[in-house]
Design a protein around this motif. Structure first.
Motif, PDB file in Angstrom:
ATOM      1  N   CYS A  84      -5.181  -0.172   6.058  1.00 31.83           N
ATOM      2  CA  CYS A  84      -5.723   1.182   6.217  1.00 31.83           C
ATOM      3  C   CYS A  84      -6.985   1.393   5.378  1.00 31.83           C
ATOM      4  N   CYS A 103      -6.239  -2.015   0.314  1.00 31.30           N
ATOM      5  CA  CYS A 103      -5.367  -2.270   1.458  1.00 31.30           C
ATOM      6  C   CYS A 103      -6.243  -2.727   2.624  1.00 31.30           C
ATOM      7  N   CYS A 161       0.183   3.254   3.639  1.00 30.24           N
ATOM      8  CA  CYS A 161       0.655   2.761   4.951  1.00 30.24           C
ATOM      9  C   CYS A 161       1.767   1.717   4.814  1.00 30.24           C
ATOM     10  N   CYS A 221       0.840  -1.200   0.000  1.00 28.91           N
ATOM     11  CA  CYS A 221       0.000   0.000   0.000  1.00 28.91           C
ATOM     12  C   CYS A 221       0.882   1.261   0.000  1.00 28.91           C
TER      13      CYS A 221
HETATM   14 ZN   LIG Z   1      -2.723   0.913   3.524  1.00 34.56          ZN
END
Ligand SMILES: [Zn+2]
Length: 287
Positions: free
Chosen positions: A57, A54, A34, A31
């Motif tokens: 997050c 993701c 994050c 991702c």
């Molecule tokens: Zn993420």
């Protein structure tokens, strides 16, 4: 490299996405928000559209984020073909030509080519060894008589450049070539332990304060014993001028740096055996 092999290999959106994922993530997608690797591909109507979710997050992201293809609505196979055509063209390609080749509108082709050229911008490493520096003007001589009410195309774009013999070139355009600009450019791009060769232009006078500097007097000779000449940078100017001569004149001056970037990139990667793959690494923002 030939264009047809790229077009055949990357003829579908899916095949282009697979390559971008490989270049960008080397098999380990993560991702961009994050950095979690707990991500899953989103399949739409059984199709790989390059979108991911993701699980950490809960963001959604695309493989094209942070690449030159970000936000594009143009099919990736056309982008890949445009890159292959540009990389292969010794004298560059006009946006009209690219539009015809790829069945695009001219403004779209122009926008794509400019994005591709932007990714060709050079990095900051010093030129070393024997370095030739010179300045030139692009955009041609003033054309036609100056009559009231008529715009005379007299704007020339100065370029300053330096090339390491057997190595890379760096060049930029400038509104005006001044001693200050020349010095700034030289100091920023050339190792002070290098040997600098220029012509007798007074703009280079200050170079002797910080670098070993040889000059060639072009009113007397073009090559002096010991390899004192500026033929390498002059050869590069010929490449830049050829690339620009095929373009629309009114684009040339405003976007001179993009054409210089393209010519420099091709010069600097002339020995590469994998030009398409090399460019993709840059296009994905991982170089
Ligand atoms: Zn993420």
């Amino acid at each position: 490299m030939n264009v047809i092999s790229i077009v055949q290999q990357f003829g579908t959106q899916d095949s282009c996405i697979s390559l971008l994922e490989q270049v960008k993530w080397q098999g380990k997608p993560y991702c961009p928000y994050c950095q979690s690797e707990d991500v899953a591909r989103r399949i739409k109507n059984n199709e790989n559209v390059g979108r991911w979710n993701c699980h950490n997050c809960l963001s959604a992201f695309k493989v094209t984020s942070g690449t030159i293809f970000q936000g594009t609505k143009i099919p990736l196979p056309k982008w890949f073909a445009a890159i292959a055509i540009l990389l292969n063209a010794k004298k560059s390609v006009s946006s009209c030509q690219l539009a015809r080749d790829l069945d695009l509108t001219q403004p779209t082709a122009w926008y794509m080519a400019m994005r591709i050229r932007k990714a060709m911008q050079e990095d900051g490493a010093f030129l070393r060894g024997i370095v030739e520096a010179d300045e030139t003007y692009i955009g041609g001589k003033p054309r036609g008589p100056k009559t009231p009410g008529q715009r005379r195309e007299s704007k020339k774009a100065p370029i300053i450049g330096a090339v390491e013999r057997g190595g890379k070139v760096k060049a930029i355009s400038a509104p005006r070539v001044t001693t200050k600009l020349i010095n700034h450019f030289l100091r920023r791009n050339i190792d002070p332990r290098a040997m600098l060769i220029t012509d007798q232009y007074p703009g280079y006078n200050e170079a002797r304060d910080w670098i070993y500097h040889e000059r060639i007097n072009h009113s007397k000779e073009y090559v002096r014993d010991g390899g004192i000449h500026t033929n390498t940078i002059e050869g590069f100017w010929a490449l830049v001028k050829r690339a620009i001569s095929g373009q629309h004149h009114h684009y040339t001056l405003d976007w001179a740096d993009r054409y210089i970037d393209e010519a420099s990139y091709k010069y600097n990667t002339r020995k590469s055996e994998t030009p398409f793959a090399d460019f993709m690494v840059r296009a994905c923002g991982v170089a």
